[in-house]
Design a protein around this motif. Sequence first.
Motif, PDB file in Angstrom:
ATOM      1  N   PRO A   1       0.827  -1.226   0.000  1.00 13.65           N
ATOM      2  CA  PRO A   1       0.000   0.000   0.000  1.00 13.65           C
ATOM      3  C   PRO A   1       0.857   1.269   0.000  1.00 13.65           C
ATOM      4  N   ASP A   2       0.408   2.255  -0.770  1.00 15.42           N
ATOM      5  CA  ASP A   2       1.167   3.503  -0.946  1.00 15.42           C
ATOM      6  C   ASP A   2       1.469   4.230   0.361  1.00 15.42           C
ATOM      7  N   GLU A   3       0.599   4.131   1.329  1.00 16.51           N
ATOM      8  CA  GLU A   3       0.753   4.924   2.553  1.00 16.51           C
ATOM      9  C   GLU A   3       1.701   4.302   3.580  1.00 16.51           C
ATOM     10  N   ARG A   4       2.257   3.142   3.298  1.00 20.91           N
ATOM     11  CA  ARG A   4       3.200   2.522   4.244  1.00 20.91           C
ATOM     12  C   ARG A   4       4.540   3.233   4.202  1.00 20.91           C
ATOM     13  N   THR A   5       5.139   3.328   5.386  1.00 20.67           N
ATOM     14  CA  THR A   5       6.472   3.906   5.520  1.00 20.67           C
ATOM     15  C   THR A   5       7.329   2.968   6.353  1.00 20.67           C
ATOM     16  N   ALA A   6       8.625   3.228   6.351  1.00 21.55           N
ATOM     17  CA  ALA A   6       9.555   2.390   7.109  1.00 21.55           C
ATOM     18  C   ALA A   6      10.527   3.270   7.879  1.00 21.55           C
ATOM     19  N   GLN A   7      10.815   2.850   9.091  1.00 24.51           N
ATOM     20  CA  GLN A   7      11.859   3.487   9.894  1.00 24.51           C
ATOM     21  C   GLN A   7      12.987   2.470  10.001  1.00 24.51           C
ATOM     22  N   VAL A   8      14.174   2.836   9.513  1.00 22.90           N
ATOM     23  CA  VAL A   8      15.290   1.900   9.397  1.00 22.90           C
ATOM     24  C   VAL A   8      16.447   2.355  10.273  1.00 22.90           C
ATOM     25  N   THR A   9      16.982   1.422  11.059  1.00 25.01           N
ATOM     26  CA  THR A   9      18.179   1.671  11.856  1.00 25.01           C
ATOM     27  C   THR A   9      19.174   0.551  11.593  1.00 25.01           C
ATOM     28  N   ALA A  10      20.343   0.899  11.051  1.00 26.78           N
ATOM     29  CA  ALA A  10      21.381  -0.107  10.828  1.00 26.78           C
ATOM     30  C   ALA A  10      21.911  -0.583  12.171  1.00 26.78           C
ATOM     31  N   LEU A  11      22.006  -1.893  12.328  1.00 29.10           N
ATOM     32  CA  LEU A  11      22.524  -2.474  13.562  1.00 29.10           C
ATOM     33  C   LEU A  11      23.973  -2.905  13.421  1.00 29.10           C
ATOM     34  N   HIS A  12      24.309  -3.461  12.265  1.00 25.38           N
ATOM     35  CA  HIS A  12      25.667  -3.952  12.033  1.00 25.38           C
ATOM     36  C   HIS A  12      25.900  -4.016  10.536  1.00 25.38           C
ATOM     37  N   THR A  13      27.059  -3.568  10.091  1.00 27.39           N
ATOM     38  CA  THR A  13      27.424  -3.679   8.687  1.00 27.39           C
ATOM     39  C   THR A  13      28.809  -4.283   8.578  1.00 27.39           C
ATOM     40  N   TYR A  14      29.111  -4.823   7.406  1.00 30.22           N
ATOM     41  CA  TYR A  14      30.415  -5.421   7.162  1.00 30.22           C
ATOM     42  C   TYR A  14      30.750  -5.329   5.677  1.00 30.22           C
ATOM     43  N   THR A  15      32.015  -5.499   5.352  1.00 26.27           N
ATOM     44  CA  THR A  15      32.447  -5.639   3.967  1.00 26.27           C
ATOM     45  C   THR A  15      33.340  -6.860   3.871  1.00 26.27           C
ATOM     46  N   LEU A  16      33.288  -7.510   2.717  1.00 24.51           N
ATOM     47  CA  LEU A  16      34.161  -8.636   2.403  1.00 24.51           C
ATOM     48  C   LEU A  16      34.859  -8.293   1.091  1.00 24.51           C
ATOM     49  N   GLY A  17      36.047  -7.757   1.177  1.00 26.04           N
ATOM     50  CA  GLY A  17      36.754  -7.344  -0.025  1.00 26.04           C
ATOM     51  C   GLY A  17      36.098  -6.139  -0.674  1.00 26.04           C
ATOM     52  N   ASP A  18      36.264  -6.058  -1.994  1.00 25.67           N
ATOM     53  CA  ASP A  18      35.752  -4.912  -2.748  1.00 25.67           C
ATOM     54  C   ASP A  18      34.392  -5.153  -3.380  1.00 25.67           C
ATOM     55  N   GLN A  19      33.866  -6.381  -3.309  1.00 25.52           N
ATOM     56  CA  GLN A  19      32.673  -6.722  -4.068  1.00 25.52           C
ATOM     57  C   GLN A  19      31.459  -7.099  -3.231  1.00 25.52           C
ATOM     58  N   VAL A  20      31.646  -7.367  -1.937  1.00 27.30           N
ATOM     59  CA  VAL A  20      30.544  -7.853  -1.102  1.00 27.30           C
ATOM     60  C   VAL A  20      30.483  -7.070   0.202  1.00 27.30           C
ATOM     61  N   ALA A  21      29.272  -6.713   0.600  1.00 18.79           N
ATOM     62  CA  ALA A  21      29.035  -6.040   1.879  1.00 18.79           C
ATOM     63  C   ALA A  21      27.661  -6.496   2.363  1.00 18.79           C
ATOM     64  N   GLY A  22      27.334  -6.142   3.570  1.00 17.69           N
ATOM     65  CA  GLY A  22      26.013  -6.517   4.072  1.00 17.69           C
ATOM     66  C   GLY A  22      25.820  -6.048   5.489  1.00 17.69           C
ATOM     67  N   GLY A  23      24.779  -6.604   6.098  1.00 22.26           N
ATOM     68  CA  GLY A  23      24.515  -6.247   7.476  1.00 22.26           C
ATOM     69  C   GLY A  23      23.132  -6.623   7.942  1.00 22.26           C
ATOM     70  N   PHE A  24      22.790  -6.033   9.071  1.00 22.80           N
ATOM     71  CA  PHE A  24      21.496  -6.238   9.717  1.00 22.80           C
ATOM     72  C   PHE A  24      20.927  -4.875  10.075  1.00 22.80           C
ATOM     73  N   ALA A  25      19.609  -4.760   9.974  1.00 23.81           N
ATOM     74  CA  ALA A  25      18.936  -3.507  10.322  1.00 23.81           C
ATOM     75  C   ALA A  25      17.657  -3.825  11.090  1.00 23.81           C
ATOM     76  N   ASP A  26      17.264  -2.880  11.881  1.00 28.86           N
ATOM     77  CA  ASP A  26      15.999  -2.917  12.605  1.00 28.86           C
ATOM     78  C   ASP A  26      15.040  -2.043  11.802  1.00 28.86           C
ATOM     79  N   VAL A  27      13.884  -2.592  11.415  1.00 28.62           N
ATOM     80  CA  VAL A  27      12.944  -1.854  10.576  1.00 28.62           C
ATOM     81  C   VAL A  27      11.551  -1.944  11.186  1.00 28.62           C
ATOM     82  N   THR A  28      10.874  -0.813  11.246  1.00 26.00           N
ATOM     83  CA  THR A  28       9.468  -0.796  11.641  1.00 26.00           C
ATOM     84  C   THR A  28       8.671  -0.214  10.490  1.00 26.00           C
ATOM     85  N   PHE A  29       7.766  -1.038   9.955  1.00 30.20           N
ATOM     86  CA  PHE A  29       6.852  -0.600   8.910  1.00 30.20           C
ATOM     87  C   PHE A  29       5.580  -0.096   9.575  1.00 30.20           C
ATOM     88  N   ARG A  30       5.007   1.000   9.032  1.00 33.82           N
ATOM     89  CA  ARG A  30       3.782   1.582   9.604  1.00 33.82           C
ATOM     90  C   ARG A  30       2.889   2.100   8.484  1.00 33.82           C
TER      91      ARG A  30
END
Length: 121
Positions: free
Chosen positions: A56-85
């Motif tokens: 639905p168009d009216e949904r929004t998200a609040q995002v907080t990064a919890l942990h990020t990482y990189t593996l060399g020059d080509q891969v990265a990632g992490g975990f985030a806390d998200v609340t959709f409303r």
Amino acid sequence: MNDSVHDVLRSWNAAFDGHQVDAMADLFTPDALFQGFGPEVIVGRDAVRSYYEAVPDERTAQVTALHTYTLGDQVAGGFADVTFRDPTGWEAHVHLSFVLRYDGGRWRIRQYHVSRVSDEH
């Protein structure tokens, strides 16, 4: 923390809040693996676009990064806390795990998985 990872999360959040499905889909690799609220894993940018078109168009998200990482020059990632409303009071709190790949001169989401957060085990 990795600025590129934060940039992707900010871009995803802005596109989600603006219901910009093409911009959201473009943040994913063509072969992305995606697990949203549905029971099935979907594959590919077109499937991701279809998924977000159904949000639905009216949904929004609040995002907080919890942990990020990189593996060399080509891969990265992490975990985030998200609340959709949405304005009706609906709310869903999830943990988002993601893997990014440097693809076509920019970072894109290769794998995306949300898991609802519950007080129960």
